[in-house]
Design a protein around this motif. Structure first.
Motif, PDB file in Angstrom:
ATOM      1  N   UNK A 197       9.467  68.637  -1.889  1.00  0.00           N
ATOM      2  CA  UNK A 197      10.068  67.357  -2.242  1.00  0.00           C
ATOM      3  C   UNK A 197      11.066  67.519  -3.388  1.00  0.00           C
ATOM      4  N   UNK A 198      11.971  66.545  -3.486  1.00  0.00           N
ATOM      5  CA  UNK A 198      13.002  66.562  -4.518  1.00  0.00           C
ATOM      6  C   UNK A 198      12.768  65.449  -5.531  1.00  0.00           C
ATOM      7  N   UNK A 199      13.219  65.712  -6.734  1.00  0.00           N
ATOM      8  CA  UNK A 199      13.055  64.760  -7.850  1.00  0.00           C
ATOM      9  C   UNK A 199      14.329  64.801  -8.680  1.00  0.00           C
ATOM     10  N   UNK A 200      14.765  63.662  -9.127  1.00  0.00           N
ATOM     11  CA  UNK A 200      15.968  63.512  -9.956  1.00  0.00           C
ATOM     12  C   UNK A 200      15.628  63.844 -11.413  1.00  0.00           C
ATOM     13  N   UNK A 201      16.363  64.810 -11.981  1.00  0.00           N
ATOM     14  CA  UNK A 201      16.122  65.211 -13.383  1.00  0.00           C
ATOM     15  C   UNK A 201      17.390  65.049 -14.218  1.00  0.00           C
ATOM     16  N   UNK A 202      18.201  64.076 -13.877  1.00  0.00           N
ATOM     17  CA  UNK A 202      19.469  63.710 -14.535  1.00  0.00           C
ATOM     18  C   UNK A 202      20.582  64.711 -14.232  1.00  0.00           C
ATOM     19  N   UNK A 203      21.790  64.332 -14.591  1.00  0.00           N
ATOM     20  CA  UNK A 203      22.964  65.147 -14.289  1.00  0.00           C
ATOM     21  C   UNK A 203      22.992  66.430 -15.112  1.00  0.00           C
ATOM     22  N   UNK A 204      22.759  66.313 -16.428  1.00  0.00           N
ATOM     23  CA  UNK A 204      22.897  67.506 -17.269  1.00  0.00           C
ATOM     24  C   UNK A 204      21.868  67.577 -18.400  1.00  0.00           C
ATOM     25  N   UNK A 205      20.703  66.949 -18.190  1.00  0.00           N
ATOM     26  CA  UNK A 205      19.577  67.079 -19.121  1.00  0.00           C
ATOM     27  C   UNK A 205      19.919  66.633 -20.551  1.00  0.00           C
ATOM     28  N   UNK A 206      20.393  65.417 -20.780  1.00  0.00           N
ATOM     29  CA  UNK A 206      20.723  64.967 -22.134  1.00  0.00           C
ATOM     30  C   UNK A 206      19.461  64.713 -22.954  1.00  0.00           C
ATOM     31  N   UNK A 207      19.521  65.092 -24.231  1.00  0.00           N
ATOM     32  CA  UNK A 207      18.376  64.827 -25.111  1.00  0.00           C
ATOM     33  C   UNK A 207      18.850  64.410 -26.489  1.00  0.00           C
ATOM     34  N   UNK A 208      18.178  63.428 -27.068  1.00  0.00           N
ATOM     35  CA  UNK A 208      17.111  62.633 -26.458  1.00  0.00           C
ATOM     36  C   UNK A 208      17.670  61.599 -25.493  1.00  0.00           C
ATOM     37  N   UNK A 209      16.989  61.408 -24.420  1.00  0.00           N
ATOM     38  CA  UNK A 209      17.451  60.489 -23.381  1.00  0.00           C
ATOM     39  C   UNK A 209      17.583  59.076 -23.929  1.00  0.00           C
ATOM     40  N   UNK A 210      16.623  58.642 -24.742  1.00  0.00           N
ATOM     41  CA  UNK A 210      16.626  57.255 -25.203  1.00  0.00           C
ATOM     42  C   UNK A 210      17.793  56.961 -26.144  1.00  0.00           C
ATOM     43  N   UNK A 211      18.433  58.019 -26.694  1.00  0.00           N
ATOM     44  CA  UNK A 211      19.556  57.803 -27.601  1.00  0.00           C
ATOM     45  C   UNK A 211      20.869  57.550 -26.858  1.00  0.00           C
ATOM     46  N   UNK A 212      20.873  57.773 -25.555  1.00  0.00           N
ATOM     47  CA  UNK A 212      22.059  57.484 -24.761  1.00  0.00           C
ATOM     48  C   UNK A 212      22.227  55.969 -24.626  1.00  0.00           C
ATOM     49  N   UNK A 213      23.454  55.536 -24.458  1.00  0.00           N
ATOM     50  CA  UNK A 213      23.663  54.112 -24.210  1.00  0.00           C
ATOM     51  C   UNK A 213      23.065  53.744 -22.847  1.00  0.00           C
ATOM     52  N   UNK A 214      22.908  52.476 -22.628  1.00  0.00           N
ATOM     53  CA  UNK A 214      22.366  52.039 -21.340  1.00  0.00           C
ATOM     54  C   UNK A 214      23.239  52.537 -20.196  1.00  0.00           C
ATOM     55  N   UNK A 215      24.555  52.427 -20.360  1.00  0.00           N
ATOM     56  CA  UNK A 215      25.481  52.856 -19.313  1.00  0.00           C
ATOM     57  C   UNK A 215      25.383  54.360 -19.070  1.00  0.00           C
ATOM     58  N   UNK A 216      25.202  55.139 -20.129  1.00  0.00           N
ATOM     59  CA  UNK A 216      25.069  56.585 -19.974  1.00  0.00           C
ATOM     60  C   UNK A 216      23.777  56.946 -19.242  1.00  0.00           C
ATOM     61  N   UNK A 217      22.698  56.250 -19.560  1.00  0.00           N
ATOM     62  CA  UNK A 217      21.438  56.521 -18.874  1.00  0.00           C
ATOM     63  C   UNK A 217      21.533  56.166 -17.394  1.00  0.00           C
ATOM     64  N   UNK A 218      22.194  55.071 -17.111  1.00  0.00           N
ATOM     65  CA  UNK A 218      22.390  54.685 -15.709  1.00  0.00           C
ATOM     66  C   UNK A 218      23.161  55.784 -14.982  1.00  0.00           C
ATOM     67  N   UNK A 219      24.239  56.265 -15.585  1.00  0.00           N
ATOM     68  CA  UNK A 219      25.064  57.292 -14.940  1.00  0.00           C
ATOM     69  C   UNK A 219      24.285  58.590 -14.754  1.00  0.00           C
ATOM     70  N   UNK A 220      23.488  58.980 -15.750  1.00  0.00           N
ATOM     71  CA  UNK A 220      22.722  60.223 -15.645  1.00  0.00           C
ATOM     72  C   UNK A 220      21.740  60.172 -14.471  1.00  0.00           C
ATOM     73  N   UNK A 221      21.071  59.052 -14.313  1.00  0.00           N
ATOM     74  CA  UNK A 221      20.066  58.929 -13.251  1.00  0.00           C
ATOM     75  C   UNK A 221      20.723  58.702 -11.894  1.00  0.00           C
ATOM     76  N   UNK A 222      21.673  57.795 -11.854  1.00  0.00           N
ATOM     77  CA  UNK A 222      22.344  57.451 -10.584  1.00  0.00           C
ATOM     78  C   UNK A 222      23.124  58.631 -10.019  1.00  0.00           C
TER      79      UNK A 222
END
Length: 330
Positions: A197-222
């Motif tokens: 099975x496959x799982x989404x682990x974001x585009x480029x592993x940003x850390x900390x994830x929660x420090x990204x803006x909402x729009x950045x988090x959306x883009x990383x996951x989407x």
């Protein structure tokens, strides 16, 4: 003219009064004990030595008065690292692991102002995000099952991991970086073709994830989801997403859910990403695995030769312990 004679008893009384007046005047001029001037002298004599004085004081371990910063000195000076016995500053504590779960400080609500706080005082610039509440940490079937999960691939070691899984009839979940999936589409396709099975682990592993803006988090996951789907071809089902370092919050959990994915955590983390040694990885998993557990390991993000060597021991051990390989709950 005849001078009047003062009787002896009265003369003694007058002389005593004069002496008393003279002493009082002298005490006023010099500062009697307890007077303001005397207190000032005492304070001056017992004042703490200046920074320059204490710096040249004894260094044999005896007690000394700590030097106080010079008035107006930058407060940051007092935060300098304390010198060690050798005279060099104590090194700062190592930063937390790039893959470690978020610290408790990030899930602690900010302190409420006390009763004596100033009305209208500005709030802290940042606040702890609300923690996620629906992170999955169990196998789908329960019982004596185990879910193997591999992060940060696909990478050079993924092929060897797949070979070992096939040897023992084990199925696993691969939490992939979007950029890596784009770079290795053939490996992603092999993962799907062999029943994993496959799982989404974001585009480029940003850390900390929660420090990204909402729009950045959306883009990383989407965007990672789209990259993995394109690399796999067809219409692969991506049931889960995993935050880098396990940095799940209510916000990014909601984003993942908006794209049809659930948040996938783990119960066993042997820290194989840090390459602690093959036996350390093996021992950690054997010590901490419980029925229904989810094991976190890595097939990408660096040299994973230790992970592969540990897997060579762990797979037959799991089979011998009666574990059945399963996927995470969904």
């Amino acid at each position: 003219m005849v001078k009047a004679r003062i009787p002896a008893p009265r003369r003694s009384l007058l002389l005593g009064a004069s002496a008393l007046l003279g002493t009082s005047a002298l005490l006023v001029a010099c500062g009697a004990p307890g007077s303001p001037s005397a207190a000032g002298d005492a304070a001056h004599r017992t004042a703490a030595p200046s920074a320059s004085t204490s710096a040249s004081g004894p260094t044999d371990g005896g007690s000394s008065v700590a030097a106080r910063p010079t008035p107006g000195e930058d407060a940051r000076t007092s935060a300098s690292p304390a010198p060690t016995a050798s005279g060099s500053p104590t090194p700062a504590a190592p930063s937390s692991s790039p893959y470690a779960p978020p610290s408790a400080a990030r899930t602690t609500a900010p302190a409420q102002p006390g009763a004596g706080s100033t009305p209208g005082a500005s709030a802290p610039a940042t606040h702890a995000p609300a923690p996620a509440t629906g992170v999955l940490r169990h196998t789908a079937s329960g019982g004596r099952t185990v879910a193997l999960t591999f992060d940060d691939g696909p990478g050079p070691a993924t092929g060897r991991v797949l070979d070992l899984l096939a040897q023992y009839g084990a199925k696993a979940t691969f939490c992939e970086i979007g950029d890596n999936a784009k770079a290795r589409p053939a490996t992603v396709q092999r993962i799907v073709a062999e029943g994993h099975r496959l799982c989404d682990h974001t585009v480029d592993h940003p850390q900390p994830m929660h420090a990204q803006t909402h729009e950045q988090q959306v883009a990383e996951i989407r965007d990672a989801k789209a990259d993995i789907e394109r690399a796999a071809g067809g219409s692969p089902t991506i049931t889960w997403w995993r935050a880098p370092g396990g940095d799940f919050t209510a916000e990014n959990e909601r984003i993942g859910a908006d794209f049809g994915m659930k948040s996938l955590g783990w119960t066993v983390d042997p820290r194989d990403w840090a390459r602690p040694g093959v036996q350390a990885i093996v021992s950690d998993v054997q010590r901490n695995l419980r029925p229904g557990g989810v094991v976190l390991m890595h097939d990408g993000g660096g040299d994973r030769s230790q992970t592969v060597a540990a897997l060579e021991q762990l797979l037959p051990w799991m089979v011998a312990q009666g574990y059945v390989f399963d996927f995470p709950q969904s």
